[in-house]
Scaffold this motif. Structure first.
Motif, PDB file in Angstrom:
ATOM      1  N   LEU A  61       7.896  -6.968   7.115  1.00  0.00           N
ATOM      2  CA  LEU A  61       7.408  -5.719   7.557  1.00  0.00           C
ATOM      3  C   LEU A  61       5.952  -5.719   7.627  1.00  0.00           C
ATOM      4  CD1 LEU A  61      10.117  -5.162   5.505  1.00  0.00           C
ATOM      5  CD2 LEU A  61       9.358  -2.829   5.890  1.00  0.00           C
ATOM      6  N   LEU A  62       5.548  -4.970   8.841  1.00  0.00           N
ATOM      7  CA  LEU A  62       4.074  -4.711   9.138  1.00  0.00           C
ATOM      8  C   LEU A  62       3.809  -3.292   8.511  1.00  0.00           C
ATOM      9  CD1 LEU A  62       1.500  -5.469  10.405  1.00  0.00           C
ATOM     10  CD2 LEU A  62       2.366  -4.412  12.412  1.00  0.00           C
ATOM     11  N   LEU A  63       2.880  -3.335   7.563  1.00  0.00           N
ATOM     12  CA  LEU A  63       2.460  -1.983   7.072  1.00  0.00           C
ATOM     13  C   LEU A  63       1.535  -1.242   8.106  1.00  0.00           C
ATOM     14  CD1 LEU A  63       3.254  -0.355   4.331  1.00  0.00           C
ATOM     15  CD2 LEU A  63       1.072  -1.375   3.564  1.00  0.00           C
ATOM     16  N   VAL A  64       1.919  -0.019   8.561  1.00  0.00           N
ATOM     17  CA  VAL A  64       1.238   0.565   9.611  1.00  0.00           C
ATOM     18  C   VAL A  64       0.582   1.847   8.903  1.00  0.00           C
ATOM     19  CG1 VAL A  64       2.387  -0.270  11.564  1.00  0.00           C
ATOM     20  CG2 VAL A  64       2.975   2.017  10.662  1.00  0.00           C
ATOM     21  N   GLN A  65       0.834   2.315   7.856  1.00  0.00           N
ATOM     22  CA  GLN A  65       0.295   3.385   7.163  1.00  0.00           C
ATOM     23  C   GLN A  65       0.373   3.330   5.557  1.00  0.00           C
ATOM     24  OE1 GLN A  65       0.907   7.608   8.247  1.00  0.00           O
ATOM     25  NE2 GLN A  65       1.752   7.993   6.500  1.00  0.00           N
ATOM     26  N   HIS A  66      -0.974   3.610   4.879  1.00  0.00           N
ATOM     27  CA  HIS A  66      -0.787   3.398   3.667  1.00  0.00           C
ATOM     28  C   HIS A  66      -1.825   4.458   3.019  1.00  0.00           C
ATOM     29  CE1 HIS A  66       0.091   2.044  -0.477  1.00  0.00           C
ATOM     30  NE2 HIS A  66      -1.269   1.689  -0.757  1.00  0.00           N
ATOM     31  N   ASN A  67      -1.664   5.410   2.218  1.00  0.00           N
ATOM     32  CA  ASN A  67      -2.600   6.415   1.600  1.00  0.00           C
ATOM     33  C   ASN A  67      -1.709   6.905   0.428  1.00  0.00           C
ATOM     34  OD1 ASN A  67      -0.834   8.573   2.550  1.00  0.00           O
ATOM     35  ND2 ASN A  67      -1.843   8.486   4.425  1.00  0.00           N
ATOM     36  N   ASP A  68      -2.556   8.017  -0.038  1.00  0.00           N
ATOM     37  CA  ASP A  68      -2.020   8.598  -1.488  1.00  0.00           C
ATOM     38  C   ASP A  68      -0.755   9.463  -1.219  1.00  0.00           C
ATOM     39  OD1 ASP A  68      -3.213  10.636   0.010  1.00  0.00           O
ATOM     40  OD2 ASP A  68      -4.836  11.231  -1.534  1.00  0.00           O
TER      41      ASP A  68
END
Length: 217
Positions: A61-68
């Protein structure tokens, strides 16, 4: 917040989620990818050997969003039987040949967004890795197709993978995922079906030491 434009398959009102990656699929991959030590936009999540979840077994998988608030990624190595025109028929005037669609994940298969491979993206597109941009507006996709009418090298992803806040970090601590820094040549690999095996062969059976926060030592 990520939004998506609608798309449909065939004559029915079957609506799908798609991630569209535009770029050369013939680029030669680098010899190796660097390990990543915490989840962030632009990393590969490589499923561990023997992962029991059928949605992600032997997947990259390619991570395209990561936040709290959570995380979002797309599977890059699972081809489907659909084509781009099956998913977005209205693009027929811009797409002149069959373009395969890939299964991006099991979540919200009713809207579309895209990734674009370019040296310079539009001002409101989100950079995922250098040379790859994320967008969610149909007008941007049509703008790209009109600007580069002879370059229809796409990757279309139906669906995506999503995690609520803290869920992905927990799965990483549990050992479900190995993390590597993504490169465009791997995202657009000409042999996506063998991508997981090629990456996992370079990861020791004991895995690698990772952290789930950029401040963790």
């Amino acid at each position: 917040m990520i939004k998506y434009f609608n798309c449909a398959i065939g004559t029915g009102i079957v609506v799908l989620t798609a991630f569209i990656l535009v770029g050369s699929v013939q680029a030669r991959p680098a010899k190796f990818l660097k390990p990543a030590y915490y989840p962030e936009v632009g990393i590969f999540l490589v499923a561990k050997r023997g992962l029991p979840d059928p949605n992600f077994r032997r997947r990259v998988l390619l991570l395209v969003q990561h936040n709290d608030r959570g995380s979002l990624g797309v599977i890059v190595n699972r081809r489907s039987r659909w084509t781009l025109l099956d998913v977005i028929p209205s693009l027929g005037r811009l797409v002149k040949h069959r373009t395969p669609v890939y299964i991006g994940g099991p979540v919200r298969m009713n809207r579309a967004s895209f990734l674009w491979r370019s040296k310079k993206g539009f001002s409101h597109l989100r950079k995922v890795v250098p040379g790859v941009y994320f967008g969610d507006d149909r007008r941007d996709l049509e703008r790209i197709l009109k600007r580069y009418p002879g370059d229809h090298r796409f990757r279309v992803y139906v669906g995506y993978a999503g995690w609520v806040a803290g869920q992905l970090s927990y799965e990483i601590r549990r050992g479900d995922w190995h993390m590597l820094r993504a490169e465009p040549s791997y995202i657009f690999s000409g042999k996506p079906g063998s991508l997981w095996q090629r990456l996992i062969d370079r990861i020791p059976y004991g895995g690698m030491i990772v952290s789930t926060s950029p401040t963790t030592t």
